[in-house]
Enzyme design. Structure first.
Site, PDB file in Angstrom:
ATOM      1  N   ASP A  33       0.855  -1.187   0.000  1.00 42.92           N
ATOM      2  CA  ASP A  33       0.000   0.000   0.000  1.00 42.92           C
ATOM      3  C   ASP A  33       0.894   1.242   0.000  1.00 42.92           C
ATOM      4  OD1 ASP A  33      -2.998   0.723   1.910  1.00 42.92           O
ATOM      5  OD2 ASP A  33      -1.811   2.034   0.631  1.00 42.92           O
ATOM      6  N   ASP A  53      -2.975   2.332  -6.183  1.00 50.62           N
ATOM      7  CA  ASP A  53      -1.922   2.365  -5.156  1.00 50.62           C
ATOM      8  C   ASP A  53      -1.895   1.141  -4.241  1.00 50.62           C
ATOM      9  OD1 ASP A  53      -4.311   3.003  -3.938  1.00 50.62           O
ATOM     10  OD2 ASP A  53      -3.387   4.320  -2.482  1.00 50.62           O
ATOM     11  N   GLU A  54      -2.593   0.077  -4.605  1.00 50.07           N
ATOM     12  CA  GLU A  54      -2.603  -1.123  -3.773  1.00 50.07           C
ATOM     13  C   GLU A  54      -2.411  -2.377  -4.617  1.00 50.07           C
ATOM     14  OE1 GLU A  54      -5.788  -1.624  -0.953  1.00 50.07           O
ATOM     15  OE2 GLU A  54      -6.040   0.541  -0.800  1.00 50.07           O
TER      16      GLU A  54
END
Length: 414
Positions: free
Chosen positions: A10, A112-113
């Site tokens: 993350d 973003d993960e």
DNA sequence: TCTGGGGTCCTAGGACCC
DNA sequence: TCTGGGGTCCTAGGACCC
């Protein structure tokens, strides 16, 4: 059955970090991550919300999603910078390229993960691998990540949400009681503010309290979503890390207008501009959809929607727009409108249709739309526009997810 | 100049059929 | 004149995620 090793990676304050890195690389002296700063939309276009915040901004209790107006109330000298989505996509891609060196089994959960399955690693401790990945991202790409490690995706994701930034946490099943159960129930994935209220209302404040409820009781109360969060609270989740994105189920575009729209003609133009994008994206993935839906939000934030199932699936701008317009006319009560949305769903492949006789009927229109698509992809969306938009002040095509890659979006299920 | 845009999944009620 | 009940489809709204 072998126990799996799952990482959840993350990016810390993703948009803000990426923005900070880019600016430092281009000569800016101040690191946005070290001052109260947010990435935020354009207030003059009524897009003024916080998209990402720095850790110093977080100390002022600024929340993602809140208005910039209220964020400034909390922190008058807040720095606000506009978003640059293409930049963030590039940063995200660089990270994924780096991660691919460690496992082919990577699921992009959002920009973003990332989930990674590292069950195959036998020759070294997985914590070492995690540290190496974290340090390499920091050194080679300039931003920090949290990595959560466990034996399933849910627990890995919960772990990456522990203390930030630049940290690695494990949350294996035997650590649930100690590390996860004391947390407030709203920290649990899929417990949003509404469910938090319901749970708190019955005296449930921690994940542990939720976990210990009777399964039948939670089912009779909160139905299927109740069972899901109850299982999550107990660390139960066994979905695979999926390399290939799920097939798209719907495509929609929406826009908050810079002013309230109070006349039908302009409303129709916004619907047309949105239909252009929805249709172009639908053609781009080679699908046709049968259900068209329109939703509007009025100036008081009251929204309503209306949908229609077509007799035959379509990818035509014209059909989508005309359906959307009819649906709109059926629900609009004349109240000034703040936001318009058009979407299409119930896809089937367009191959059968390509072969069918129905096709000839619309062949001319279809060819024209394809040619327009090609020109727009090559020379830009505004290289060909409908004349009705000239001098109108309304953009002829409205909506995001503009590039080739229909971005692998997350589902609410992990 | 207070409150975005992109998604997925679930529920509940009514229509309709047997 | 004691008004079944299961199944499916459709629709609008709401919950959640990033």
């Amino acid at each position: 059955m072998n126990k799996r090793i799952i990482f959840h990676i993350d990016v810390n304050s993703a948009y803000l970090s990426w923005e900070a890195v880019y600016r430092l690389q281009h000569g800016e002296k101040i690191d946005l991550r070290e001052i109260p700063a947010v990435v935020g939309g354009d207030e003059s276009k009524r897009h003024g919300i916080v998209l990402a915040k720095s850790i110093p901004a977080k100390r002022y209790k600024i929340k993602t999603g809140e208005s910039l107006y209220s964020a400034r109330q909390k922190c008058p000298n807040l720095t606000v910078v506009p978003p640059n989505y293409e930049r963030y996509m590039k940063a995200s891609n660089s990270m994924v390229d780096l991660l691919k060196e460690y496992s082919p089994l990577i699921q992009r959960y959002s920009v973003d993960e990332v989930f990674m399955d590292l069950s195959h690693i036998k020759d070294r401790p997985v914590l070492d691998v995690a540290y190496e990945i974290k340090e390499r991202i920091k050194k080679e790409l300039g931003f920090t990540v949290n990595i959560g490690i466990s034996s399933n995706k849910l627990l890995a994701k919960m772990a990456s949400d522990f203390k930030k930034p630049d940290r690695i946490h494990t949350l294996f099943p035997d650590e649930i009681q100690e590390k996860m159960w004391p947390l407030p129930v709203e920290k649990l994935f899929m417990v949003g503010s509404r469910t938090q209220k319901k749970l708190n209302g019955r005296g449930i404040f921690t994940i542990g309290q939720l976990a210990k409820l009777d399964r039948e009781y939670i089912y009779s109360w909160l139905k299927k979503p109740g069972i899901m969060i109850w299982e999550y609270a107990n660390g139960i989740e066994n979905s695979q890390v999926r390399k290939d994105p799920d097939p798209v189920k719907s495509i929609g575009n929406s826009t908050t207008t810079s002013y309230d729209v109070d006349n039908r003609k302009e409303a129709h133009m916004f619907l047309l501009a949105l239909s252009e994008m929805v249709a172009m994206r639908t053609r781009n993935i080679g699908k046709m959809g049968r259900v068209i839906s329109v939703s509007i939000k009025d100036k008081d934030f009251y929204s309503c929607s209306h949908q229609k199932k077509l007799d035959v699936a379509t990818d035509s701008t014209k059909v989508i727009y005309e359906t959307a317009r009819k649906l709109f006319d059926e629900i609009w009560d004349g109240k000034p409108i703040r936001r318009f949305a058009v979407s299409i769903s119930e896809f089937c492949s367009n191959e059968l249709y390509q072969l069918s006789l129905l096709k000839n009927y619309n062949q001319r229109e279809e060819k024209l739309e394809k040619v327009i698509d090609a020109i727009r992809y090559k020379y830009g969306y505004n290289s060909i526009i409908r004349s009705c938009f000239l001098h109108s002040g309304i953009k002829p095509i409205i909506g995001g997810v503009t590039t080739e890659e229909e971005y692998p979006m997350m589902s609410s299920i992990i």
